[in-house]
Design an enzyme around this catalytic site. Sequence first.
Site, short mmCIF file in Angstrom:
data_model
loop_
_atom_site.label_atom_id
_atom_site.label_comp_id
_atom_site.label_asym_id
_atom_site.label_seq_id
_atom_site.Cartn_x
_atom_site.Cartn_y
_atom_site.Cartn_z
N ARG A 240 -18.03 -22.15 18.09
CA ARG A 240 -18.67 -23.46 18.25
C ARG A 240 -18.70 -24.24 16.96
O ARG A 240 -18.61 -25.46 16.96
CB ARG A 240 -20.12 -23.27 18.72
CG ARG A 240 -20.25 -22.84 20.16
CD ARG A 240 -21.64 -22.36 20.41
NE ARG A 240 -21.95 -21.29 19.46
CZ ARG A 240 -22.94 -20.44 19.58
NH1 ARG A 240 -23.77 -20.53 20.58
NH2 ARG A 240 -23.12 -19.49 18.69
N SER B 230 -26.48 -19.09 23.93
CA SER B 230 -27.37 -18.25 24.75
C SER B 230 -28.75 -18.16 24.11
O SER B 230 -29.77 -18.17 24.80
CB SER B 230 -26.78 -16.85 24.91
OG SER B 230 -25.59 -16.92 25.65
N HIS C 112 -19.43 -20.65 27.75
CA HIS C 112 -18.63 -19.45 28.01
C HIS C 112 -17.62 -19.70 29.14
O HIS C 112 -16.46 -19.31 29.06
CB HIS C 112 -19.54 -18.28 28.42
CG HIS C 112 -20.45 -17.78 27.34
ND1 HIS C 112 -21.80 -17.53 27.55
CD2 HIS C 112 -20.21 -17.46 26.05
CE1 HIS C 112 -22.34 -17.08 26.44
NE2 HIS C 112 -21.41 -17.03 25.50
N LYS D 110 -29.61 -7.59 19.21
CA LYS D 110 -30.35 -8.44 20.16
C LYS D 110 -30.96 -7.61 21.28
O LYS D 110 -30.32 -6.71 21.80
CB LYS D 110 -29.41 -9.47 20.80
CG LYS D 110 -28.72 -10.41 19.83
CD LYS D 110 -27.76 -11.31 20.62
CE LYS D 110 -26.91 -12.19 19.72
NZ LYS D 110 -25.82 -12.84 20.49
O1 PNS Z 1 -22.22 -12.52 22.60
P1 PNS Z 1 -22.39 -11.67 21.38
O2 PNS Z 1 -23.82 -11.17 21.25
O3 PNS Z 1 -21.91 -12.34 20.13
O4 PNS Z 1 -21.45 -10.37 21.65
C1 PNS Z 1 -21.36 -9.37 20.67
C2 PNS Z 1 -20.67 -8.12 21.23
C3 PNS Z 1 -21.44 -7.55 22.41
C4 PNS Z 1 -19.25 -8.45 21.65
C5 PNS Z 1 -20.64 -7.11 20.04
O5 PNS Z 1 -21.95 -6.89 19.56
C6 PNS Z 1 -20.00 -5.78 20.42
O6 PNS Z 1 -18.79 -5.70 20.45
N1 PNS Z 1 -20.86 -4.78 20.73
C7 PNS Z 1 -20.41 -3.48 21.19
C8 PNS Z 1 -20.38 -2.47 20.03
C9 PNS Z 1 -19.17 -2.71 19.16
O7 PNS Z 1 -18.03 -2.53 19.57
N2 PNS Z 1 -19.45 -3.11 17.91
C10 PNS Z 1 -18.42 -3.42 16.96
C11 PNS Z 1 -17.91 -4.84 17.09
S1 PNS Z 1 -16.79 -5.17 15.79
#
Ligand code: PNS
Length: 150
Positions: free
Chosen positions: A89, A131, A16, A40
């Site tokens: 990745r 992660s 990151h 998660k």
């Molecule tokens: O590191 P990650 O787990 O891939 O991050 C995912 C994250 C937190 C960016 C995504 O789950 C998110 O945006 N969550 C907030 C709710 C939301 O906006 N969902 C729609 C995404 S298109």
Amino acid sequence: MIAMFPGSFDPFTIGHADIVRRALPLFDHLVIAIGENAAKTPCFPLNERLEAIRAYFKNESKISVISYDGLTIDAARQHHVQYFIRGVRSVGDYEYERSMADANRKISASTGELIDTLLLYTDPQLAYISSSLIRDLYHHGADITQFVAK
Ligand code: PNS
């Protein structure tokens, strides 16, 4: 131009950090934003993640670190963000990133200024670091310090 790098960052890895360093010259400001991935359950407490990332970038005036509840798009609007940054990745990440980028673009376009996503390929030497892999190592008592941005 302001960018946001959203993620769960559970934990924030050296992969990151590499994405942040490479994206930073492209923007006036970069917001690292810890959001909630509904799929998660976090391993590391939110305030620990916030503090760790803030400490890591403490000398970087172009970076701020926040957390948010709810939609990433809403957090992005609050911070006047024009672009999302995400790292890719492998081909395994690709469809996930594509659907998130498409959904965010669609939602943003229907509620105001369009917010698009820029993808950067992870440094190949760091591409194996995730992660979830680090959480698994941690869960089994391994030393994870070399993988975590501290
Ligand atoms: O590191 P990650 O787990 O891939 O991050 C995912 C994250 C937190 C960016 C995504 O789950 C998110 O945006 N969550 C907030 C709710 C939301 O906006 N969902 C729609 C995404 S298109």
